[in-house]
Design an enzyme around this catalytic site. Structure first.
Site, PDB file in Angstrom:
ATOM      1  N   ASP A 161       1.146 -32.789 -13.707  1.00 43.86           N
ATOM      2  CA  ASP A 161       2.089 -33.124 -13.406  1.00 43.86           C
ATOM      3  C   ASP A 161       3.330 -32.870 -13.106  1.00 43.86           C
ATOM      4  O   ASP A 161       4.506 -32.505 -12.950  1.00 43.86           O
ATOM      5  CB  ASP A 161       2.912 -33.495 -14.977  1.00 43.86           C
ATOM      6  CG  ASP A 161       2.986 -34.697 -16.256  1.00 43.86           C
ATOM      7  OD1 ASP A 161       2.024 -35.899 -14.757  1.00 43.86           O
ATOM      8  OD2 ASP A 161       1.785 -34.494 -16.808  1.00 43.86           O
ATOM      9  N   HIS A 213      -2.417 -27.457 -20.523  1.00 41.93           N
ATOM     10  CA  HIS A 213      -2.924 -27.871 -20.919  1.00 41.93           C
ATOM     11  C   HIS A 213      -4.210 -28.334 -22.466  1.00 41.93           C
ATOM     12  O   HIS A 213      -4.749 -26.854 -22.448  1.00 41.93           O
ATOM     13  CB  HIS A 213      -4.090 -28.486 -19.728  1.00 41.93           C
ATOM     14  CG  HIS A 213      -4.600 -30.185 -19.980  1.00 41.93           C
ATOM     15  ND1 HIS A 213      -5.662 -30.391 -20.680  1.00 41.93           N
ATOM     16  CD2 HIS A 213      -4.190 -31.642 -19.017  1.00 41.93           C
ATOM     17  CE1 HIS A 213      -5.999 -31.882 -20.340  1.00 41.93           C
ATOM     18  NE2 HIS A 213      -4.961 -32.140 -19.746  1.00 41.93           N
TER      19      HIS A 213
HETATM   20  N1  CMC Z   1       5.387 -23.428 -21.427  1.00 43.28           N
HETATM   21  C1  CMC Z   1       4.946 -21.895 -21.879  1.00 43.28           C
HETATM   22  N2  CMC Z   1       4.017 -22.225 -23.353  1.00 43.28           N
HETATM   23  C2  CMC Z   1       3.469 -22.528 -22.916  1.00 43.28           C
HETATM   24  C3  CMC Z   1       3.327 -23.948 -22.450  1.00 43.28           C
HETATM   25  C4  CMC Z   1       4.216 -24.066 -21.434  1.00 43.28           C
HETATM   26  N3  CMC Z   1       4.516 -25.211 -20.865  1.00 43.28           N
HETATM   27  N4  CMC Z   1       1.829 -24.854 -23.294  1.00 43.28           N
HETATM   28  C5  CMC Z   1       1.849 -23.645 -24.078  1.00 43.28           C
HETATM   29  N5  CMC Z   1       2.152 -22.963 -23.999  1.00 43.28           N
HETATM   30  C6  CMC Z   1       2.468 -21.935 -25.254  1.00 43.28           C
HETATM   31  C7  CMC Z   1       2.442 -21.970 -26.467  1.00 43.28           C
HETATM   32  O1  CMC Z   1       3.869 -21.656 -26.877  1.00 43.28           O
HETATM   33  C8  CMC Z   1       1.223 -21.514 -27.608  1.00 43.28           C
HETATM   34  O2  CMC Z   1       1.247 -19.817 -27.655  1.00 43.28           O
HETATM   35  P1  CMC Z   1       1.056 -19.231 -28.523  1.00 43.28           P
HETATM   36  O3  CMC Z   1      -0.157 -19.117 -29.027  1.00 43.28           O
HETATM   37  O4  CMC Z   1       2.512 -18.275 -28.686  1.00 43.28           O
HETATM   38  O5  CMC Z   1       1.634 -20.105 -29.755  1.00 43.28           O
HETATM   39  C9  CMC Z   1      -0.093 -21.372 -26.121  1.00 43.28           C
HETATM   40  O6  CMC Z   1       0.564 -21.981 -25.233  1.00 43.28           O
HETATM   41  C10 CMC Z   1      -1.132 -22.575 -26.937  1.00 43.28           C
HETATM   42  O7  CMC Z   1      -0.403 -24.081 -26.970  1.00 43.28           O
HETATM   43  P2  CMC Z   1      -0.399 -25.059 -27.801  1.00 43.28           P
HETATM   44  O8  CMC Z   1       0.933 -25.976 -27.315  1.00 43.28           O
HETATM   45  O9  CMC Z   1      -0.858 -24.796 -28.864  1.00 43.28           O
HETATM   46  O10 CMC Z   1      -1.673 -25.897 -27.025  1.00 43.28           O
HETATM   47  P3  CMC Z   1      -2.177 -27.695 -26.720  1.00 43.28           P
HETATM   48  O11 CMC Z   1      -3.014 -26.923 -26.562  1.00 43.28           O
HETATM   49  O12 CMC Z   1      -0.969 -27.717 -27.855  1.00 43.28           O
HETATM   50  O13 CMC Z   1      -0.855 -28.315 -25.989  1.00 43.28           O
HETATM   51  C11 CMC Z   1       0.094 -28.941 -24.072  1.00 43.28           C
HETATM   52  C12 CMC Z   1      -1.044 -28.896 -25.032  1.00 43.28           C
HETATM   53  C13 CMC Z   1       0.122 -30.019 -22.739  1.00 43.28           C
HETATM   54  C14 CMC Z   1       0.651 -30.404 -25.165  1.00 43.28           C
HETATM   55  C15 CMC Z   1       1.115 -27.897 -23.505  1.00 43.28           C
HETATM   56  O14 CMC Z   1       0.654 -26.907 -22.782  1.00 43.28           O
HETATM   57  C16 CMC Z   1       2.505 -28.420 -23.194  1.00 43.28           C
HETATM   58  O15 CMC Z   1       3.305 -28.740 -24.275  1.00 43.28           O
HETATM   59  N6  CMC Z   1       2.515 -27.802 -22.193  1.00 43.28           N
HETATM   60  C17 CMC Z   1       4.194 -28.831 -21.044  1.00 43.28           C
HETATM   61  C18 CMC Z   1       4.098 -30.496 -21.514  1.00 43.28           C
HETATM   62  C19 CMC Z   1       2.813 -31.021 -20.298  1.00 43.28           C
HETATM   63  O16 CMC Z   1       2.913 -30.452 -18.605  1.00 43.28           O
HETATM   64  N7  CMC Z   1       2.180 -31.785 -20.461  1.00 43.28           N
HETATM   65  C20 CMC Z   1       1.984 -32.551 -19.607  1.00 43.28           C
HETATM   66  C21 CMC Z   1      -0.182 -32.221 -19.637  1.00 43.28           C
HETATM   67  S1  CMC Z   1      -1.059 -32.790 -18.632  1.00 43.28           S
HETATM   68  C22 CMC Z   1      -0.727 -34.774 -18.528  1.00 43.28           C
HETATM   69  C23 CMC Z   1      -1.193 -34.759 -20.023  1.00 43.28           C
HETATM   70  O17 CMC Z   1      -2.011 -34.910 -20.427  1.00 43.28           O
HETATM   71  O18 CMC Z   1       0.004 -35.983 -19.478  1.00 43.28           O
END
Ligand code: CMC
Length: 432
Positions: free
Chosen positions: A366, A309
């Protein structure tokens, strides 16, 4: 918002500039760079707005490090345990928990408006049967601004109130009609003798040919899920609603944009993706370690959906409540699914893994919600629609807060241009 009398000093090209620090009621601090470009010629760069607040807001407080979420000051745990979705909607939209009289009036108003105009219903026959229900939802909400032209003016409080009631009342009908149309069953009209969630479940699952009764446990768990999804401050879809509304667009148009933003798999669409991921792991023999490994592999685009998140870096309090509810509802409804076991094993494996620990990746709202929706017989492609039903009062409250503030400006970010510098037009025949 308090003026702290503190300033932050920026030193640019040998000159110092002071920017006032403002403080929220929970002591979060920001420095106001409203004059930055005018004074210095510089703008800021903040990919994904991770460090930028574009507004002050009195609706929802969350502390991602401590796992705190409160609507208008009330902890999510208390609201989840004691409240109803319409009560929470009232709280979010109008700022206080309603009195008995206020809640009765609000509920009556909503109940009175559950029907859709018949000519609006005809739209459903124009969509392909296999259309994603989020696409139908966005289209029909957008079309509301063609049918309800008497409540489009954002500057007229009576019209705004009418559009709020219409959206709250009709979104469940719009959603259930999308589902019924997609499976070729007759659309079931709203029943105003049923409360909000029971009415929705009835429109989803009743058929004209036989009696149908919604089990109270099902309405109860839907009520809980809607409350947990009702607001989450400046997330992608809410910021979209604010952005559209900042141009003085009407509420229906702004909410239609919010539905589209929610649909994406990184946001609300994740609940559908989680279920599909769990099913894939199950079909592949249930080896969760293989998928944890894949999620860590930088050469793979696979992510553990329902994990991570932008704001929560400890735990998502909504996920904790949902996980408990999931166990309870599956037992009550006597539903046995191998996907719950896979979800739990996947969570255990990820929470022990240094990759997830270092990046502070925890199950989000989720992760378990899809298992509950499935237990309620909601089809997977309707999961994000359920999220939208819950998020609606949050979207409305943010749009209204901005609209009422009188100080909001049209949203218009800057950019750093990286394209070609000026060059002369080459006639077509002379191009190589
Ligand atoms: N699985 C594997 N690696 C992950 C995941 C994941 N679900 N989420 C983040 N990472 C890694 C990412 O690859 C990155 O690694 P590195 O630092 O080595 O490059 C690090 O963690 C930080 O991730 P980010 O993408 O920069 O973080 P963000 O804050 O931009 O993204 C997020 C947040 C929710 C989009 C992301 O965690 C994600 O894609 N999660 C899966 C989708 C999901 O479950 N979304 C629902 C969110 S909650 C409900 C809502 O808001 O709608």
């Amino acid at each position: 918002m308090a003026d702290t009398k503190k300033t932050v000093q920026l030193s640019i090209d040998g000159k110092n500039y002071d920017y006032p620090v403002i403080e929220g009621s929970e002591k979060e601090q920001a420095f106001d760079i409203g004059n930055l470009r005018a004074q210095t010629g510089y703008i800021t760069m903040d990919n994904g707005f991770a460090n930028t607040s574009t507004c002050t807001s009195a609706i929802t407080f969350l502390d991602g490090d401590k796992g705190i979420l409160r609507y208008r000051g009330y902890p999510i745990e208390q609201l989840a345990e004691k409240s109803s979705f319409l009560e929470v909607a009232y709280l979010l939209i109008y700022g206080n928990l309603p009195t008995v009289a206020e809640l009765t009036t609000f509920t009556k108003e909503i109940t009175k408006h559950t029907l859709l105009r018949e000519d609006l219903v005809k739209l459903y026959d124009g969509f392909p049967r296999d259309a994603h229900p989020m696409a139908v939802l966005a289209s029909v909400v957008s079309a509301m601004s063609t049918f309800y032209q008497d409540s489009l003016n954002p500057k007229d409080p009576a019209q705004v109130q009418e559009s709020i009631i219409r959206l709250m009342a009709k979104l469940p009908t719009i959603a259930a009609f999308a589902y019924k149309t997609s499976i070729g069953q007759p659309r079931i009209y709203p029943r105003n003798d049923l409360e909000y969630c029971s009415n929705f479940m009835n429109m989803m699952f009743a058929v004209p040919s036989e009696p149908f009764q919604v089990r109270p446990e099902i309405a109860e768990v839907m009520n809980l899920l809607l409350i947990l999804h009702a607001d989450h401050e400046q997330n992608c879809s809410t910021s979209t609603v604010r952005m559209i509304g900042s141009s003085a667009a009407n509420l229906f148009a702004s909410i239609a944009g919010g539905v589209c933003a929610l649909w994406g798999p990184l946001h609300g669409g994740a609940n559908q993706e989680v279920m599909e991921m769990l099913q894939t792991i199950h079909n592949d023999g249930g080896d969760v370690d293989k998928y944890v490994k894949l999620a860590k592999d930088k050469n793979s685009t696979f992510r553990l959906m329902g994990f991570g998140h932008r704001v929560y870096k400890n735990f998502d309090p909504r996920a904790a409540i949902i996980k408990k509810a999931c166990d309870k509802v599956l037992t009550t409804l006597n539903v046995k699914t191998p996907l719950l076991d896979i979800a739990k094993r996947l969570e255990d494996a990820a929470l022990k893994d240094p990759y997830f620990i270092e990046r502070k990746l925890y199950p989000n709202v989720d992760f378990y919600s899809g298992i509950i929706y499935s237990a309620l017989n909601i089809p997977v492609n309707m999961f994000t629609v359920m999220f939208a039903l819950g998020r609606l009062p949050g979207w409305i409250s943010h749009w209204k807060e901005m609209n009422d503030s009188g100080t909001a400006k049209i949203g218009r970010p800057r950019q750093i241009y990286t394209g070609p510098t000026a060059r002369d037009y080459t006639p077509l025949q002379a191009r190589k």
